[in-house]
Design a protein around this motif. Structure first.
Motif, short mmCIF file in Angstrom:
data_model
loop_
_atom_site.label_atom_id
_atom_site.label_comp_id
_atom_site.label_asym_id
_atom_site.label_seq_id
_atom_site.Cartn_x
_atom_site.Cartn_y
_atom_site.Cartn_z
N ASP A 1 -17.69 28.85 -54.16
CA ASP A 1 -16.49 28.45 -54.89
C ASP A 1 -16.47 26.95 -55.19
OD1 ASP A 1 -14.36 29.54 -56.19
OD2 ASP A 1 -12.93 28.93 -54.66
N PRO B 1 -20.34 35.72 -57.19
CA PRO B 1 -19.20 35.54 -56.26
C PRO B 1 -19.02 34.11 -55.77
CG PRO B 1 -20.47 37.47 -55.66
CD PRO B 1 -21.24 36.78 -56.73
N VAL C 1 -19.80 31.40 -57.59
CA VAL C 1 -19.60 30.49 -58.73
C VAL C 1 -18.10 30.29 -58.92
CG1 VAL C 1 -19.82 30.24 -61.23
CG2 VAL C 1 -21.70 31.17 -59.90
N LYS C 2 -17.71 29.03 -59.12
CA LYS C 2 -16.28 28.76 -59.32
C LYS C 2 -15.88 29.11 -60.74
CE LYS C 2 -12.70 25.50 -58.45
NZ LYS C 2 -12.29 24.32 -57.72
N ALA C 3 -16.68 28.68 -61.72
CA ALA C 3 -16.37 29.00 -63.11
C ALA C 3 -17.59 28.79 -63.98
CB ALA C 3 -15.21 28.16 -63.61
#
Lengths: 339, 347
Positions: free
Chosen positions: B159, B202, B204-206
């Motif tokens: 995240d 999962p 990866v933040k964005a």
């Protein structure tokens, strides 16, 4: 490769076109006041033909043809199986090579791929949820705003309208910075000692964005109907011995159904086709059907346009069907019918 | 009245599509570039020195540009596409051969950036700017060495990772991480890369493109995949940020200048190309855009500011590990698209 870019000529054209449209509309209204003749509707009819009918026909044409312009149903097969056109594009000799190695299409990641249908179902679910939440939040709000005894009603109406003076994209971007890790909500949460919560880039964030953007479309149709409702009807019901709850249940609610129907349509329609809100608030991790179609049209390979058109057509038909169903509930279009 | 209104609409539309160049001086050159990708005072200087008027037009994406160049022949004399587009434009016969005799300043172009894969004989293009793709990281949040793409799969940074929302770049670096070519057309390799990205999703933040820069400056994530130009922009605003090109190799790109085959003022375009290759002008542009310059003489003028900055001036061994993108034909591009859709739609 630079990141600051001006909009292309297409946007300028659109802006000028829109300005021309407004000018024509004003001209039409001014002219029409004097002479009420259908002939003066022709600029608008022309507009509809050029910018609505022709594009729709183009979408239909693209969805039933391949890039060479030959009739085909492959684009709809691609809706069913997202890898259909992809497999067709690969040299059969190359595929054979892999198959000779004992690898199946699934091993290559090119077997049947239900992504389009899955995403459509997900989008419909999100839109349904959004409509339900908007109705639950919007009906009481509209009811309070239309209440004659509530003095702050008109102020509430203004508070609902004012944010709409700003473009929805700006409002969504504002929402983005409010929900960020270092944003307003998390700063307050941190201060209260609840630590930063993961708000942005989630399905819930996208849902919040959708409800936020579409709520006014639920509130105003209901408010309009309630506001125009003959107040004496409720008074008569009270005279005949109804309590407040019964008045609502027997009089207000049935009379406001056209507004509710209109509100549901006006929220559900943009909600199903949502894109961009999902990209901003979902961080590219939450894909709606609208995003899927957008990606097809932003792609360089022409083939994708045909598939994208087919996807759009499927969605248009679905929306038309649901509109038709809703129309039955409000046959006179009292809630300010949509089409 | 109806006719009048119709006429008015038509006129407004015409006004909108009329290129600005219609009001031209005798000697002109029509330049089609990315917005904010040129120190525009350079054009004024060019006009003063040569008397040739520069008409400026801008595009947003390579695809837009390709369509425009195709549908309005003669409208553009000098265009700035990305390298892989040049490859396609050459193969489609859209470009004119540049007469190198008219570009004496071409000698300034770094030999290692000449004859690149997209234009092996250096007949159709002259490099304008170049750069790499790498990892921008926040030194206060990352304590491991950032020298491999593998750090983007490290759960420790869950995240806190921004990936590029871009098909070729993101699949490309994953292919590189797995030890394959960024231009792979091997279905097994592509499938493996796609699965690797789905596995990574999962944490990866964005997936962003333009937003990454500012979010990294704000400290919203520890790691991000960025273009070197964006990295420099962020590093200037936040001292904790650093940039690294992983050891597995990455993408190197050149933005070249080309002349469309339909150009009406080819010689003027060549004069402008030569002018842009002049050391003082190349320096001016480099200091404005702050991407890597292909102009050896300009680099000499800029001195240590440029040479001591490894982001803008990566050492030769980094460049050697990098790879150019090749154009991938439509048919096969749909394979890339379908794998990317799978990644983006994975739950």
């Amino acid at each position: 490769m630079t990141s600051f870019q001006v909009p292309g000529w297409g946007y300028v054209l659109m802006a000028v076109g829109f300005a021309a449209f407004i000018a024509l509309l004003i001209a039409y209204i001014v002219v029409n006041r004097g002479f009420k003749r259908p002939v003066f509707a022709s600029p608008y009819v022309l507009w509809i033909i050029v910018f609505t009918v022709i594009p729709c026909l183009l979408v239909a044409y693209f969805s039933f043809t391949d890039p060479a312009g030959n009739f085909t149903l492959d684009n709809f097969k691609s809706f069913w199986d997202a890898n259909y056109n992809t497999r067709k594009g690969i040299d059969p000799a190359l595929l054979q090579q892999y198959q000779d190695m004992g690898l199946s299409l699934d091993d290559l990641g090119l077997g049947r791929n239900p992504i389009n249908i899955d995403t459509l179902v997900f989008s419909l679910w999100m839109a349904f949820l959004c409509t339900a939440i908007c109705l639950l939040l919007g009906y009481p709000a509209a009811h309070i705003m239309a209440d004659r005894e509530f003095r702050l009603g008109p102020t509430l109406v203004v508070l609902f309208v004012v944010p709409m003076w700003m473009n929805f994209l700006l409002r969504t971007i504002a929402l983005m910075s409010i929900m960020e890790d270092g944003g307003l909500i998390n700063t307050v949460l941190n201060w209260l000692g609840f630590g930063p919560a993961k708000l942005l880039n989630t399905t819930a964030a996208v849902q919040v964005g959708m409800v936020y953007n579409f709520l006014p479309f639920m509130v105003f149709p209901i408010y309009n109907v309630l506001n125009k409702m003959d107040y004496q009807l409720s008074e008569a019901a009270m005279d005949l011995g109804c309590n407040k709850w019964k008045i609502f249940y027997k009089v207000t609610l049935p009379l406001s159904i056209p507004g509710v129907v209109s509100g549901i349509t006006m929220v559900f329609m943009p909600a199903v086709t949502t894109f961009y809100i999902s990209r901003l608030l979902g961080g590219g991790k939450v894909q709606l059907f609208g995003d899927l179609i957008e990606a097809k049209f932003l792609s360089t390979s022409l083939n994708e346009w045909n598939v994208g058109s087919a996807l759009s057509l499927v969605m248009m038909v679905l929306i038309l069907l649901s509109l038709g169903l809703l129309q039955k509930a409000d046959p006179k279009g009292e809630g300010g019918g949509i089409i | 009245m109806k006719k009048l209104l119709a006429l008015l609409t038509l006129l407004t539309l015409l006004a909108a599509v009329m290129p600005l160049g219609a009001l031209a001086a005798d000697e002109v050159v029509n330049v089609y570039n990315w917005y904010d990708y040129m120190d525009e005072s350079v054009f004024e200087q060019f006009e003063e020195e040569t008397g040739i008027h520069v008409n400026k037009m801008y595009f947003t994406t390579n695809e837009d540009m390709m369509v425009q160049v195709r549908v309005s022949p003669g409208a553009y004399d000098l265009v700035f596409p990305s390298d892989y587009c040049v490859e396609r434009m050459i193969s489609e016969g859209m470009l004119a051969e540049i007469n190198m005799d008219n570009i004496p300043n071409f000698v300034n172009v770094e030999p290692s950036l000449r004859n690149a894969d997209y234009d092996p004989e250096q007949k159709y293009s002259v490099p304008f700017m170049w750069g790499t793709v790498g990892i921008l990281y926040n030194t206060t949040m990352v304590d491991d060495p950032v020298d491999s793409w593998s750090i983007l799969w490290n759960e420790k940074y869950a995240d806190s990772i921004f990936m590029l929302d871009s098909i070729r770049d993101t699949l490309g670096i994953t292919l590189k991480y797995l030890g394959y070519s960024m231009n792979s057309r091997d279905l097994l390799q592509l499938n493996e890369a796609a699965n690797k990205l789905i596995e990574q999703k999962p944490i990866v933040k964005a997936y962003y493109v333009d937003e990454t820069k500012d979010k990294m400056v704000a400290g919203e994530a520890a790691l991000a995949v960025v273009y070197s130009g964006d990295a420099l922009y962020s590093m200037e605003l936040n001292e904790d940020l650093a940039y690294s090109v992983p050891k597995e190799g990455s993408n190197i790109w050149i933005d070249p200048m080309v002349i469309p085959a339909t150009a009406k003022n080819k010689e003027n375009a060549e004069k402008l190309i030569d002018f842009l290759c002049r050391p003082d002008i190349a320096q001016k542009n480099c200091e404005y855009i702050w991407y890597s310059s292909p102009n050896a003489a300009a680099i000499e003028l800029m001195g240590e500011d440029y040479t001591e900055n490894p982001t803008i001036n990566p050492p030769q061994d980094v460049i050697d590990r990098c790879e150019f993108f090749h154009d991938i034909p439509d048919d096969f591009l749909s394979v890339y698209n379908s794998f990317w859709t799978k990644v983006k739609n994975a739950k």
